[in-house]
Write an enzyme that holds these catalytic residues in place. Structure first.
Site, PDB file in Angstrom:
ATOM      1  N   SER A   1       0.815  -1.218   0.000  1.00  0.00           N
ATOM      2  CA  SER A   1       0.000   0.000   0.000  1.00  0.00           C
ATOM      3  C   SER A   1       0.847   1.267   0.000  1.00  0.00           C
ATOM      4  O   SER A   1       0.332   2.351  -0.201  1.00  0.00           O
ATOM      5  CB  SER A   1      -0.935   0.004   1.212  1.00  0.00           C
ATOM      6  OG  SER A   1      -0.188  -0.007   2.421  1.00  0.00           O
ATOM      7  N   CYS A   2       2.157   1.125   0.222  1.00  0.00           N
ATOM      8  CA  CYS A   2       3.056   2.283   0.222  1.00  0.00           C
ATOM      9  C   CYS A   2       3.681   2.456  -1.152  1.00  0.00           C
ATOM     10  O   CYS A   2       4.177   1.515  -1.737  1.00  0.00           O
ATOM     11  CB  CYS A   2       4.176   2.100   1.244  1.00  0.00           C
ATOM     12  SG  CYS A   2       3.634   2.048   2.947  1.00  0.00           S
ATOM     13  N   VAL A   3       3.646   3.695  -1.645  1.00  0.00           N
ATOM     14  CA  VAL A   3       4.249   3.960  -2.951  1.00  0.00           C
ATOM     15  C   VAL A   3       5.636   4.503  -2.801  1.00  0.00           C
ATOM     16  O   VAL A   3       6.037   5.035  -1.859  1.00  0.00           O
ATOM     17  CB  VAL A   3       3.427   4.955  -3.782  1.00  0.00           C
ATOM     18  CG1 VAL A   3       2.789   4.246  -4.945  1.00  0.00           C
ATOM     19  CG2 VAL A   3       2.431   5.693  -3.009  1.00  0.00           C
TER      20      VAL A   3
END
Length: 103
Positions: free
Chosen positions: A101-103
């Site tokens: 979910s982290c870019v």
């Protein structure tokens, strides 16, 4: 795979600086990663890091919402402890892989 020295220990890291092997993590390594990110760890930080490591070990996906509902810290407190991108920073310091979910 690259290697980096934290607290006198050589650890395997990916191109973003996340530990490749969670077993190489120690509190001293965490403190060194935190310092590199202009952060000084407190007991509260370590409670959050332990929570993250436990959840990942159980195969659970991490989200800011799940951390906020953990009872360890609320979302506002999570942002205060790990400013900017809290989940991205906290997982890096915790020695676990960056969540999808982290870019």
């Amino acid at each position: 795979m690259a290697q980096k020295e934290y607290a006198g220990v050589m650890v395997d890291v990916n191109d973003e600086g996340y530990l490749e092997n969670a077993n190489q993590w120690t509190k001293e390594v965490a403190a060194a990663i935190a310092k590199e990110n202009n952060l000084e760890l407190t007991d509260k930080h370590y409670h959050v890091l332990d929570f993250l490591r436990e959840r990942v070990a159980k195969g659970e996906a991490l989200t800011i919402r799940s951390v906020g509902k953990s009872g360890v810290v609320d979302i506002k407190g999570f942002y205060e402890l790990f400013p900017g991108a809290p989940l991205k920073l906290a997982t890096k310091i915790a020695g676990v892989k960056k969540p999808l979910s982290c870019v």
